[in-house]
Design an enzyme around this catalytic site. Structure first.
Site, PDB file in Angstrom:
ATOM      1  N   ASP A 129      68.929 -79.487  46.546  1.00 54.08           N
ATOM      2  CA  ASP A 129      67.973 -78.500  47.069  1.00 54.08           C
ATOM      3  C   ASP A 129      68.604 -77.126  47.313  1.00 54.08           C
ATOM      4  OD1 ASP A 129      66.187 -80.593  47.044  1.00 54.08           O
ATOM      5  OD2 ASP A 129      66.399 -81.034  49.181  1.00 54.08           O
ATOM      6  N   GLU A 224      58.172 -78.043  44.291  1.00 52.09           N
ATOM      7  CA  GLU A 224      57.327 -79.059  44.947  1.00 52.09           C
ATOM      8  C   GLU A 224      56.871 -78.630  46.349  1.00 52.09           C
ATOM      9  OE1 GLU A 224      59.384 -82.732  45.809  1.00 52.09           O
ATOM     10  OE2 GLU A 224      61.123 -81.699  46.634  1.00 52.09           O
TER      11      GLU A 224
HETATM   12  O1  F6P Z   1      66.713 -83.642  49.073  1.00 54.12           O
HETATM   13  C1  F6P Z   1      66.750 -84.009  47.739  1.00 54.12           C
HETATM   14  C2  F6P Z   1      65.386 -84.411  47.265  1.00 54.12           C
HETATM   15  O2  F6P Z   1      65.479 -84.813  45.919  1.00 54.12           O
HETATM   16  C3  F6P Z   1      64.283 -83.368  47.424  1.00 54.12           C
HETATM   17  O3  F6P Z   1      64.327 -82.383  46.441  1.00 54.12           O
HETATM   18  C4  F6P Z   1      63.057 -84.218  47.386  1.00 54.12           C
HETATM   19  O4  F6P Z   1      61.985 -83.603  48.061  1.00 54.12           O
HETATM   20  C5  F6P Z   1      63.496 -85.466  48.100  1.00 54.12           C
HETATM   21  O5  F6P Z   1      64.919 -85.504  48.025  1.00 54.12           O
HETATM   22  C6  F6P Z   1      62.949 -86.749  47.540  1.00 54.12           C
HETATM   23  O6  F6P Z   1      63.376 -87.775  48.351  1.00 54.12           O
HETATM   24  P1  F6P Z   1      63.306 -89.313  47.962  1.00 54.12           P
HETATM   25  O7  F6P Z   1      64.331 -89.561  46.899  1.00 54.12           O
HETATM   26  O8  F6P Z   1      63.638 -90.011  49.234  1.00 54.12           O
HETATM   27  O9  F6P Z   1      61.934 -89.563  47.449  1.00 54.12           O
END
Ligand code: F6P
Length: 332
Positions: A129, A224
């Protein structure tokens, strides 16, 4: 501090380059006469005492692997005082002198909570991120940007063949960094980021104007975390709503692609690998010097140390040059 135990954990979403960090931490620790201990499954595993001593061979052949050999879990239990006390007790029981945390904001907040309870902690920023202040880059971000850029190149092939509009959603949680960097490098026509309010009517109009001038396809990159048109977060992905709106308003053949977790995997790029080497080596040096409550970052290519509490209180800013370019280039 020779002979002392240093534990390493990875927390939050995995990021390419985490294994490269683990490898350097273990080998640097050994060279300093420290004992490197693995904590498996982040704070979740720490609470349960999922720990073991590592050696140089434990980290052989992992430098190019995405993910984390230490595994990662988003722990609800660790958010509670009871969970944190259990973690401290495990560290005490296993005679750990310092904890090295590799992860993002959530993992750092956990590290700060432990520090306040008397645990020595050092943090290394690793998240796709790129939303941690006091460092230009977090480990894993560059790899994710390259993954997205590669995807945009492929999407352009098919978009141009079919004269379509593509709305491509990328990760980043509340940050538009991946969208901004990959969108610019990958030649997106529109880049939407949570940090910058957008107007879907204006986006639609921009595409129609470009079409009137002979442009046959468009790529819109949407982070997102942007506000969905409906205003209700979490209900439906913003890209779906934006894509539907554009299809209805313009009549253009429109497709929506949500890149998802492919952005989290893959071998780290050279930039991420080099950053991993620098920060990991420095982190062990800080442990050796008896420091605690610190986060390492790289600013203008120089490794710097920040107080963890200070870093966590800062808001990460988007790269201003790129932000400016993103508002100029697509309309040229
Ligand atoms: O923090 C990294 C990330 O990939 C974000 O970009 C995303 O919103 C989130 O983690 C998704 O999380 P998970 O893998 O728990 O669905």
């Amino acid at each position: 501090m020779a002979g002392k135990r240093i534990a390493i954990l990875t927390g939050g979403g995995d990021a390419p380059g985490m294994n490269a960090v683990i490898r350097i931490v273990v080998r640097t620790a050994l060279s300093y006469g420290l004992e490197p201990w693995a904590v498996y499954r982040g704070y979740h595993g720490l609470i349960r005492g999922e720990m073991e001593l590592l050696n140089s061979r434990s980290v052989s052949g992992i430098i190019q692997r995405g993910g984390t050999i230490l595994k990662s879990v988003r722990s609800e239990q660790f958010r509670t005082k009871k969970g944190q006390l259990a973690a401290v007790e495990q560290l005490r029981k296993n005679e750990i002198d310092a904890l090295l945390v590799i992860g993002g904001n959530g993992s750092f907040a956990g590290a700060l909570a432990l520090e306040k309870m008397g645990v020595r902690v050092i943090c290394i920023p690793a998240t796709i991120d790129n939303d941690i202040a006091c460092t230009d880059y977090c480990i894993g971000f560059d790899t994710a940007v390259n993954t997205v850029m590669g995807a945009l190149n492929k999407i352009r092939d098919t978009a141009s063949s079919h004269d379509r509009v593509y709305v491509v959603e990328v990760m980043g949680r509340d940050s538009g960094a991946i969208a901004l960097y990959a969108g610019l490098a990958g030649g997106a026509d529109v880049i939407l980021m949570p940090e910058v309010p957008y107007n879907v009517k204006a986006v639609s109009a921009q595409i129609q104007a470009a079409n009137a001038e002979g442009k046959t396809y468009n790529i819109i990159v949407v982070a997102e975390g942007v506000k969905p048109i409906s205003g209700v977060r979490g209900e439906e992905s913003p890209a779906l709503q934006i894509g539907r709106y554009i299809r209805e308003k313009t009549g253009f053949d429109t497709r929506i692609t949500i890149l998802g977790h492919i952005q989290r995997g893959g071998a780290p790029t050279a930039r991420d690998g080099l950053l991993a080497c620098k920060l990991a080596h420095h982190a062990v040096e800080l442990v050796y010097q008896g420091k605690s409550g610190k986060m390492l970052g790289e600013v203008d290519q120089v490794v710097k140390t920040f107080d963890l509490s200070y870093a966590l209180a800062q808001e990460k800013q988007l790269n201003q040059d790129y932000h400016r370019l993103a508002s100029i280039l697509p309309s040229i």
